[in-house]
Write a protein that holds these residues in place. Structure first.
Motif, short mmCIF file in Angstrom:
data_model
loop_
_atom_site.label_atom_id
_atom_site.label_comp_id
_atom_site.label_asym_id
_atom_site.label_seq_id
_atom_site.Cartn_x
_atom_site.Cartn_y
_atom_site.Cartn_z
N PRO A 76 0.73 -1.26 -0.13
CA PRO A 76 -0.04 -0.06 0.08
C PRO A 76 1.00 1.27 0.08
O PRO A 76 1.57 1.75 0.74
CB PRO A 76 -0.86 0.02 1.35
N GLY A 77 0.46 2.20 -1.21
CA GLY A 77 1.42 3.37 -1.16
C GLY A 77 2.55 3.39 -1.62
O GLY A 77 3.05 4.38 -1.88
N MET A 78 3.26 2.10 -1.92
CA MET A 78 4.55 1.98 -2.62
C MET A 78 4.48 2.90 -3.86
O MET A 78 3.53 2.84 -4.84
CB MET A 78 5.00 0.72 -2.83
N ILE A 79 5.48 3.50 -4.13
CA ILE A 79 5.74 4.33 -5.49
C ILE A 79 6.11 3.52 -6.49
O ILE A 79 7.19 2.75 -6.49
CB ILE A 79 6.69 5.54 -5.44
N VAL A 80 5.27 3.52 -7.58
CA VAL A 80 5.42 2.51 -8.66
C VAL A 80 6.19 3.33 -9.84
O VAL A 80 5.49 4.29 -10.43
CB VAL A 80 4.07 1.78 -9.20
N GLN A 81 7.20 2.80 -10.53
CA GLN A 81 7.81 3.62 -11.26
C GLN A 81 8.17 2.50 -12.44
O GLN A 81 8.80 1.32 -12.34
CB GLN A 81 9.26 4.01 -10.73
N PHE A 82 7.60 2.73 -13.65
CA PHE A 82 7.68 1.96 -14.80
C PHE A 82 9.34 2.19 -15.90
O PHE A 82 9.28 3.62 -15.63
CB PHE A 82 6.84 1.95 -15.82
N SER A 83 9.86 1.50 -16.28
CA SER A 83 10.86 1.80 -16.96
C SER A 83 10.33 2.02 -18.43
O SER A 83 9.39 1.07 -18.92
CB SER A 83 11.88 0.63 -16.91
N THR A 84 10.83 3.17 -19.05
CA THR A 84 10.74 3.16 -20.45
C THR A 84 12.13 2.96 -21.28
O THR A 84 12.46 3.47 -22.36
CB THR A 84 10.24 4.60 -20.58
N GLY A 85 12.90 2.03 -20.80
CA GLY A 85 14.34 2.16 -21.18
C GLY A 85 14.25 1.32 -22.49
O GLY A 85 13.12 0.54 -22.91
N GLY A 86 15.42 1.35 -23.33
CA GLY A 86 15.38 0.96 -24.70
C GLY A 86 15.60 -0.53 -24.72
O GLY A 86 15.59 -1.21 -25.89
N GLY A 110 19.24 11.31 -23.08
CA GLY A 110 19.99 11.61 -24.17
C GLY A 110 20.78 10.23 -24.46
O GLY A 110 20.51 8.97 -23.72
N SER A 111 21.47 9.90 -25.59
CA SER A 111 22.05 8.51 -25.71
C SER A 111 23.50 8.52 -25.20
O SER A 111 24.12 9.46 -24.91
CB SER A 111 22.16 8.64 -27.36
N ASN A 112 24.01 7.32 -25.18
CA ASN A 112 25.35 7.04 -24.84
C ASN A 112 25.72 5.58 -25.08
O ASN A 112 24.84 4.86 -25.63
CB ASN A 112 25.33 7.28 -23.13
N ASN A 113 26.91 5.37 -25.14
CA ASN A 113 27.27 3.77 -25.14
C ASN A 113 27.21 3.22 -24.03
O ASN A 113 27.09 3.35 -22.85
CB ASN A 113 28.72 3.85 -25.57
N PHE A 114 26.72 1.77 -24.32
CA PHE A 114 26.33 0.77 -23.25
C PHE A 114 27.48 -0.46 -23.67
O PHE A 114 28.12 -0.29 -24.64
CB PHE A 114 25.11 0.05 -23.64
N PRO A 115 27.52 -1.59 -22.73
CA PRO A 115 28.64 -2.59 -23.23
C PRO A 115 29.04 -3.03 -24.56
O PRO A 115 29.90 -3.13 -24.93
CB PRO A 115 28.03 -3.65 -22.34
N THR A 116 27.88 -3.26 -25.42
CA THR A 116 27.77 -3.66 -26.47
C THR A 116 27.00 -3.09 -27.74
O THR A 116 27.06 -3.25 -28.75
CB THR A 116 27.65 -5.28 -26.83
N ARG A 117 26.52 -1.86 -27.48
CA ARG A 117 25.75 -1.16 -28.31
C ARG A 117 25.56 0.11 -27.77
O ARG A 117 26.00 0.63 -26.81
CB ARG A 117 24.11 -1.75 -28.38
N VAL A 118 24.75 0.92 -28.90
CA VAL A 118 24.61 2.35 -28.41
C VAL A 118 23.16 2.47 -27.84
O VAL A 118 22.20 1.77 -28.36
CB VAL A 118 24.57 3.17 -29.71
N TYR A 119 23.10 3.07 -26.77
CA TYR A 119 21.63 3.13 -25.93
C TYR A 119 21.28 4.52 -26.60
O TYR A 119 21.43 5.51 -26.26
CB TYR A 119 21.90 3.61 -24.50
N GLU A 120 20.18 4.17 -27.57
CA GLU A 120 19.61 5.52 -28.22
C GLU A 120 18.40 5.99 -27.68
O GLU A 120 17.48 5.36 -27.36
CB GLU A 120 19.10 4.78 -29.62
N ASN A 121 18.39 7.35 -27.46
CA ASN A 121 17.54 8.17 -26.91
C ASN A 121 17.37 9.40 -27.79
O ASN A 121 17.70 10.39 -27.32
CB ASN A 121 17.60 8.50 -25.55
N PRO A 122 16.74 9.12 -28.96
CA PRO A 122 16.78 10.38 -29.96
C PRO A 122 15.81 11.36 -29.54
O PRO A 122 14.87 11.26 -28.65
CB PRO A 122 16.28 9.80 -31.28
N PRO A 123 16.27 12.67 -29.81
CA PRO A 123 15.34 13.77 -29.38
C PRO A 123 13.77 13.70 -29.54
O PRO A 123 13.00 14.21 -28.49
CB PRO A 123 16.00 15.01 -29.91
N ASP A 124 13.44 13.07 -30.50
CA ASP A 124 12.04 13.48 -30.76
C ASP A 124 11.22 12.19 -29.95
O ASP A 124 10.36 12.46 -29.37
CB ASP A 124 11.64 13.08 -32.37
#
Length: 285
Positions: A76-86, A110-124
């Motif tokens: 009860p009351g716990m804050i629920v946070q969903f991931s919108t990760g790529g 914003g975007s950045n490198n991850f271990p084996t890929r680019v974590y893409e977060n384009p502006p649109d």
């Protein structure tokens, strides 16, 4: 220091499987049970991903809906946070569950490198996700993998794309992204305070072996802390973590050492400017 500390538990993520640690909760029922144990241990935010039956990542709104319902019933009351990760989906499917009106959702600006890929977060896409969060009264947690992401959050706040004071989370220790560096960590704090005010809340997450380090740094510096099996499946080099709750209890012990009471649900909601727990089930704030 007696400032309450919010503990966030990242229960599942997109990558860890039961082969990595049998305690990783995959099904909705496992996730609800694991979240309830972590809630009892002191976690007031649950950062949630959902999975398919074969343990692969999913962005299925129906799974998110079932998870949200279970958490609200048993925590009860716990804050629920969903991931919108790529890692869980592509494009706007990443935000397809925001209409469920969780209390919060992660937002990588914003975007950045991850271990084996680019974590893409384009502006649109970032703009669209932020817009959906405004429409559905979902507070974003800005996931800062780089200094530029904090500055981007300021620009978005100034344009009215983010409601209230942004909640910034520093993510450190991802391979090829920002390493665990104390000088950088301290400068992140200075930057948040300079841009958003000295009382602006912030959080930190350390990946893998760095989870404990970032818990220590954040709690000692007056911030809030994230823990959980998404980021780290071990207690130490020789032992797997038996549960999400065990990692939360470890963070709570750090809070006690630094005279930081673990925040209650009510305190956490007040600190983050969220609607009261009595209004979470579809009522208007």
């Amino acid at each position: 220091m007696t400032k309450p500390c919010i503990l966030c538990v990242a229960i599942t993520g997109s990558l860890p499987t039961k082969a990595n640690n049998p305690a990783v909760p995959i099904t909705v029922s496992e996730q609800v049970d694991s979240t309830h144990e972590a809630f009892q241990a002191g976690a007031t935010i649950v950062h949630a991903h959902v999975r398919n039956d074969d343990q692969t990542p999913s962005s299925d709104p129906d799974k998110f809906a079932a998870l949200k319902e279970g958490i609200e019933k048993h925590c009860p009351g716990m804050i629920v946070q969903f991931s919108t990760g790529g890692r869980s989906g592509a494009g706007r499917t990443r935000g397809g569950m925001l209409s469920l009106r969780p209390d919060m959702a992660s937002l990588s600006v914003g975007s950045n490198n991850f271990p084996t890929r680019v974590y893409e977060n384009p502006p649109d896409l970032v703009d669209w996700l932020a817009g959906e969060m405004l429409v559905h009264d979902v507070k974003p947690e800005i996931e800062a993998f780089d200094l530029s992401h904090i500055l981007k959050a300021k620009a978005m706040a100034d344009k009215g794309q983010l409601a209230g004071t942004p909640y910034i989370q520093f993510v450190m220790g991802v391979k090829n992204a920002m390493p665990v560096d104390r000088d950088v960590f301290d400068y992140y704090i200075q930057t948040v305070h300079r841009l958003f005010g000295k009382d602006a809340p912030w959080c930190a997450a350390g990946i893998g072996q760095h989870q404990l380090t970032l818990n220590e740094w954040a709690i000692a510096a007056g911030g809030h802390a994230r823990t959980g099996l998404e980021d780290n499946v071990r207690l130490d080099r020789d032992r797997l973590a038996p549960s999400n709750a065990a990692l939360v209890r470890r963070a709570a012990e750090i809070c006690a050492r630094h005279d930081r009471p673990v925040a209650t649900v009510e305190q956490a909601r007040d600190i983050l400017g969220l609607r009261p727990a009595t209004l979470v089930k579809g009522q208007a704030a």
